[in-house]
Design an enzyme around this catalytic site. Structure first.
Site, short mmCIF file in Angstrom:
data_model
loop_
_atom_site.label_atom_id
_atom_site.label_comp_id
_atom_site.label_asym_id
_atom_site.label_seq_id
_atom_site.Cartn_x
_atom_site.Cartn_y
_atom_site.Cartn_z
N LYS A 9 0.84 -1.20 0.00
CA LYS A 9 0.00 0.00 0.00
C LYS A 9 0.88 1.25 0.00
O LYS A 9 0.61 2.21 -0.72
CB LYS A 9 -0.95 -0.02 1.21
CG LYS A 9 -2.06 -1.05 1.04
CD LYS A 9 -2.86 -1.32 2.30
CE LYS A 9 -3.83 -2.48 2.06
NZ LYS A 9 -4.60 -2.85 3.24
N GLN B 20 -4.69 -1.29 9.33
CA GLN B 20 -4.58 -2.62 8.73
C GLN B 20 -5.25 -3.66 9.63
O GLN B 20 -4.96 -3.74 10.82
CB GLN B 20 -3.08 -2.96 8.53
CG GLN B 20 -2.83 -4.28 7.84
CD GLN B 20 -3.40 -4.32 6.42
OE1 GLN B 20 -3.26 -3.37 5.65
NE2 GLN B 20 -4.05 -5.42 6.06
N ASP C 231 -10.91 2.93 3.44
CA ASP C 231 -11.27 1.50 3.28
C ASP C 231 -12.77 1.33 3.05
O ASP C 231 -13.22 0.26 2.62
CB ASP C 231 -10.86 0.72 4.54
CG ASP C 231 -9.55 -0.04 4.37
OD1 ASP C 231 -9.21 -0.36 3.21
OD2 ASP C 231 -8.88 -0.31 5.38
#
Ligand code: NDP
Length: 282
Positions: free
Chosen positions: A52, A96, A119
């Site tokens: 990422k 995460q 997200d």
């Protein structure tokens, strides 16, 4: 024999488009910065976080890393998220997952500002998707829509069957297909006659987390098959939820594993980061 949908190529195209957009925003004085928070050092999470950050660098946005020890308390993590919510130089926040078991994921997700929820997991983001308002969309399902559109699949009026109803894939996928005017059926572990239902699908999207579960017998001749599953065997070889060698004989278009849906998730995360830079405008 099915044509292969090349997720690697499509994700590279998207990242290239985003790189240009970021350069143009920079020339207007708009900078992007993603805060990436990791708790503990789970090896798979380390790989995802690294990829990422690499993608951010590629498209030209900054990333700030917060690597916290596994013993970090929920309060400490919430405090950091609160600071990042207030920090005007940060436009996206990514925590995460999975988190260590002493931290409640829902509480953490709810703590992220919906304006920085790249997200797309915050209840406000999910609610906005449900009622058709602007907001961040969960990256994997958003990536599948891009795969379909860029492969010139006509979704309007098609029968779409989704196998799996998770919050991060199945449910948002159903809402997105509905938004594209598909007739959507969602199936799950209590569904009766799964095979018969799958055989009605013009577009079959499989996210069940069971290696090679969907055989050729589940697929209508000429269907488009999207395989979200990721499984790694003892030799590190990847496979999906669909038995590819059987499915490709029935389908007209199919995503492989690896190289199908997987690469799209990070591309769409970058898309959401750019959206965060522009205050939710696409
Ligand atoms: P979950 O385990 O959260 O959900 C699985 C879903 O499949 C559940 O809704 C479950 O039903 C349903 N299911 C399980 N068994 C059956 C069955 N026999 N028949 C019908 N439905 C069944 O998984 P995720 O959605 O998180 O992930 C699915 C797969 O996709 C995994 O392999 C994961 O690794 C992969 N994945 C890949 C991503 C990518 O970037 N390519 C991103 C995210 C996930 P019920 O609700 O009734 O339990």
């Amino acid at each position: 024999m099915a044509e292969i949908i090349d997720g690697k190529k499509i994700s590279a195209e998207i990242k290239e488009e985003l790189k240009e957009k970021v350069a143009s925003l920079k020339s207007q004085g708009i900078e992007g910065c993603l805060a990436v928070v990791q708790v503990g050092d789970d090896p798979a999470s380390c790989v995802y976080v690294r990829n990422k950050k690499k993608a951010c660098e590629y498209i030209g946005i900054k990333s700030k890393s917060y690597e916290l020890p596994a013993e970090t308390t929920q309060e400490e993590l919430l405090k950091l998220i609160g600071q990042l919510n207030e920090d005007a130089s940060v436009n996206g926040i990514l925590v995460q997952l999975p988190l260590p078991s002493h931290i409640d994921e829902k509480t953490i997700i709810n703590g992220i500002s919906p304006k920085k929820d790249v997200d797309g997991f915050h209840p406000e983001s999910v609610g906005s998707l449900t009622i058709g308002q602007p907001g961040f969309v969960s990256c994997t399902p958003a990536g599948i829509i891009e795969l379909l559109k860029r492969s010139h699949v006509n979704i309007d009026g098609k029968n779409c069957v989704i196998v799996g109803r998770s919050n991060i894939v199945g449910k948002p996928m159903a809402l997105l297909m509905l938004r594209e005017n598909a007739t959507v059926t969602i199936t799950h572990s209590h569904t009766k006659n799964l095979q018969d239902i799958c055989k009605t699908a013009d577009i079959l999207i499989v996210a069940i987390g069971k290696n090679k579960f969907i055989t050729g017998d589940y697929i209508k001749e000429g269907a488009v098959v999207i395989d979200v599953g990721i499984h790694r065997d003892e030799n590190n070889k990847l496979s999906g939820d669909v038995k590819f060698d059987e499915a490709e004989k029935k389908a007209s278009l199919i995503t492989p594993v690896p190289g199908g849906v997987g690469p799209m998730t990070i591309a769409m995360l970058m898309y959401n980061c750019v959206k965060a830079m522009t205050g939710m405008k696409d």
